[in-house]
Design a protein around this motif. Sequence first.
Motif, mmCIF file in Angstrom:
data_model
loop_
_atom_site.group_PDB
_atom_site.id
_atom_site.type_symbol
_atom_site.label_atom_id
_atom_site.label_comp_id
_atom_site.label_asym_id
_atom_site.label_seq_id
_atom_site.Cartn_x
_atom_site.Cartn_y
_atom_site.Cartn_z
ATOM 1 N N PHE A 101 0.857 -1.316 -0.017
ATOM 2 C CA PHE A 101 0.047 0.165 0.137
ATOM 3 C C PHE A 101 0.810 1.193 0.028
ATOM 4 C CE2 PHE A 101 -2.239 -3.386 2.051
ATOM 5 C CZ PHE A 101 -3.602 -3.163 1.525
ATOM 6 N N ASP A 102 0.597 2.241 -0.686
ATOM 7 C CA ASP A 102 1.285 3.397 -0.676
ATOM 8 C C ASP A 102 0.798 4.356 0.099
ATOM 9 O OD1 ASP A 102 2.724 5.698 -2.454
ATOM 10 O OD2 ASP A 102 0.652 6.447 -2.268
ATOM 11 N N GLY A 103 1.582 4.796 1.111
ATOM 12 C CA GLY A 103 1.308 5.460 2.387
ATOM 13 C C GLY A 103 0.352 6.775 2.123
ATOM 14 N N PRO A 104 1.117 7.648 1.323
ATOM 15 C CA PRO A 104 0.512 8.845 1.048
ATOM 16 C C PRO A 104 -0.905 8.701 0.419
ATOM 17 C CG PRO A 104 2.531 9.059 0.355
ATOM 18 C CD PRO A 104 2.409 7.856 0.716
ATOM 19 N N SER A 105 -1.296 7.627 -0.559
ATOM 20 C CA SER A 105 -2.675 7.276 -0.946
ATOM 21 C C SER A 105 -3.614 6.834 -0.097
ATOM 22 C CB SER A 105 -2.463 6.170 -2.139
ATOM 23 O OG SER A 105 -1.722 6.705 -3.327
ATOM 24 N N VAL A 106 -2.881 5.918 1.124
ATOM 25 C CA VAL A 106 -3.837 5.389 2.126
ATOM 26 C C VAL A 106 -4.172 6.678 2.859
ATOM 27 C CG1 VAL A 106 -3.929 3.997 4.220
ATOM 28 C CG2 VAL A 106 -3.190 3.220 2.054
ATOM 29 N N LEU A 107 -3.445 7.698 3.448
ATOM 30 C CA LEU A 107 -3.629 9.006 4.091
ATOM 31 C C LEU A 107 -4.437 9.519 3.397
ATOM 32 C CD1 LEU A 107 0.137 9.696 5.410
ATOM 33 C CD2 LEU A 107 -1.929 8.753 6.813
ATOM 34 N N ALA A 108 -4.412 9.834 2.382
ATOM 35 C CA ALA A 108 -5.562 10.543 1.373
ATOM 36 C C ALA A 108 -6.867 10.109 1.471
ATOM 37 C CB ALA A 108 -4.842 10.860 -0.046
ATOM 38 N N LEU A 109 -6.877 8.651 1.315
ATOM 39 C CA LEU A 109 -8.133 7.757 1.586
ATOM 40 C C LEU A 109 -8.534 8.087 3.259
ATOM 41 C CD1 LEU A 109 -10.107 5.984 0.554
ATOM 42 C CD2 LEU A 109 -8.738 4.121 1.317
ATOM 43 N N CYS A 110 -7.907 8.199 4.081
ATOM 44 C CA CYS A 110 -8.401 8.176 5.496
ATOM 45 C C CYS A 110 -8.985 9.778 5.659
ATOM 46 C CB CYS A 110 -7.300 8.045 6.382
ATOM 47 S SG CYS A 110 -6.660 6.529 6.600
ATOM 48 N N VAL A 111 -8.386 10.841 4.886
ATOM 49 C CA VAL A 111 -9.008 12.066 5.045
ATOM 50 C C VAL A 111 -10.341 12.129 4.155
ATOM 51 C CG1 VAL A 111 -8.814 14.641 4.017
ATOM 52 C CG2 VAL A 111 -6.795 13.431 5.012
ATOM 53 N N GLU A 112 -10.295 11.377 3.455
ATOM 54 C CA GLU A 112 -11.792 11.393 2.485
ATOM 55 C C GLU A 112 -12.789 10.639 3.260
ATOM 56 O OE1 GLU A 112 -13.041 8.736 -1.218
ATOM 57 O OE2 GLU A 112 -11.231 9.813 -1.785
ATOM 58 N N ASP A 113 -12.386 9.572 3.843
ATOM 59 C CA ASP A 113 -13.307 8.540 4.805
ATOM 60 C C ASP A 113 -12.761 8.666 6.288
ATOM 61 O OD1 ASP A 113 -14.637 6.440 5.947
ATOM 62 O OD2 ASP A 113 -14.487 5.366 4.060
ATOM 63 N N PRO A 114 -13.069 9.600 6.948
ATOM 64 C CA PRO A 114 -12.594 9.829 8.410
ATOM 65 C C PRO A 114 -12.936 8.496 9.074
ATOM 66 C CG PRO A 114 -13.813 11.624 7.635
ATOM 67 C CD PRO A 114 -14.028 10.699 6.774
ATOM 68 N N LEU A 115 -14.193 7.750 9.018
ATOM 69 C CA LEU A 115 -14.441 6.272 9.597
ATOM 70 C C LEU A 115 -13.362 5.379 9.402
ATOM 71 C CD1 LEU A 115 -18.240 6.226 9.755
ATOM 72 C CD2 LEU A 115 -16.686 7.070 11.644
ATOM 73 N N LEU A 116 -13.055 5.219 7.931
ATOM 74 C CA LEU A 116 -11.914 4.375 7.879
ATOM 75 C C LEU A 116 -10.727 4.825 8.454
ATOM 76 C CD1 LEU A 116 -11.271 2.823 4.194
ATOM 77 C CD2 LEU A 116 -9.395 3.624 5.568
ATOM 78 N N GLY A 117 -10.346 6.272 8.236
ATOM 79 C CA GLY A 117 -9.006 6.573 9.050
ATOM 80 C C GLY A 117 -9.166 6.302 10.492
ATOM 81 N N LEU A 118 -10.111 6.394 11.001
ATOM 82 C CA LEU A 118 -10.258 5.986 12.660
ATOM 83 C C LEU A 118 -9.960 4.602 12.831
ATOM 84 C CD1 LEU A 118 -10.575 7.104 15.320
ATOM 85 C CD2 LEU A 118 -13.155 6.904 15.125
ATOM 86 N N SER A 119 -10.584 3.877 11.750
ATOM 87 C CA SER A 119 -10.573 2.388 12.180
ATOM 88 C C SER A 119 -9.167 1.870 12.020
ATOM 89 C CB SER A 119 -11.478 1.700 11.236
ATOM 90 O OG SER A 119 -12.961 1.791 11.594
ATOM 91 N N LEU A 120 -8.420 2.525 11.154
ATOM 92 C CA LEU A 120 -7.172 2.066 10.601
ATOM 93 C C LEU A 120 -5.926 2.527 11.641
ATOM 94 C CD1 LEU A 120 -5.193 0.846 8.514
ATOM 95 C CD2 LEU A 120 -5.170 3.389 7.431
ATOM 96 N N VAL A 121 -6.039 3.794 12.293
ATOM 97 C CA VAL A 121 -5.418 4.207 13.253
ATOM 98 C C VAL A 121 -5.516 3.444 14.386
ATOM 99 C CG1 VAL A 121 -4.742 6.080 14.571
ATOM 100 C CG2 VAL A 121 -5.073 6.627 12.114
ATOM 101 N N ARG A 122 -6.942 3.065 14.738
ATOM 102 C CA ARG A 122 -7.041 2.216 16.001
ATOM 103 C C ARG A 122 -6.396 0.893 15.982
ATOM 104 N NH1 ARG A 122 -13.050 3.711 18.114
ATOM 105 N NH2 ARG A 122 -12.359 5.407 19.641
ATOM 106 N N THR A 123 -6.450 0.280 14.539
ATOM 107 C CA THR A 123 -5.984 -1.027 14.356
ATOM 108 C C THR A 123 -4.741 -0.898 14.534
ATOM 109 O OG1 THR A 123 -8.010 -1.605 13.196
ATOM 110 C CG2 THR A 123 -6.284 -3.025 12.895
ATOM 111 N N VAL A 124 -3.893 0.009 13.691
ATOM 112 C CA VAL A 124 -2.373 -0.023 14.008
ATOM 113 C C VAL A 124 -1.942 0.290 15.270
ATOM 114 C CG1 VAL A 124 -0.394 1.187 13.051
ATOM 115 C CG2 VAL A 124 -2.345 0.886 11.540
ATOM 116 N N ALA A 125 -2.680 1.015 15.995
ATOM 117 C CA ALA A 125 -2.339 0.984 17.491
ATOM 118 C C ALA A 125 -2.317 -0.068 18.295
ATOM 119 C CB ALA A 125 -3.279 2.479 17.890
ATOM 120 N N GLU A 126 -3.631 -0.856 18.056
ATOM 121 C CA GLU A 126 -3.773 -2.178 18.727
ATOM 122 C C GLU A 126 -2.459 -3.072 18.372
ATOM 123 O OE1 GLU A 126 -7.673 -3.875 18.907
ATOM 124 O OE2 GLU A 126 -8.377 -2.283 18.197
#
Length: 151
Positions: A101-126
Amino acid sequence: MTQAIKLLTALPQAQRERLMELAEEVSFAEDARIFESGGTADRFWVIRSGAVSLDQEVTTRQRLTVATLGAGDLLGWSWLFPPYRWDFGAVAFSNVRAYEFDGPSVLALCVEDPLLGLSLVRTVAEILAHRLEATRGKLMDQYALRRRGPL
């Protein structure tokens, strides 16, 4: 100890599907260096098969393996946090197939879809918390062995 958290299975299906739209299938030959500590962290992988060793350079001639990752595991999290530099190195312990996965593209997707961003950050934190707990356990074991001294 708790079971390892797998990024793709931890995300809700709709969010996983959106993330997977950005995935590219890649492979690494056994002994291939995937990234080096201090290098630019602009991507991450989910291992499909094979094993990857995370290492830390102790001296210019010695590396210490700090973790081994396998199928389903997240490889790389430094793409998520400034200064976007790898904290460890990674080498393919065996032939590896992975989703990249390209990091900047995933970060842009997280900005576009904040729920995905929150889920992703929470999962990475776990995942990071689990790995920290496992590392702490290994360090405690090493400390106990050294305190006992030679038999």
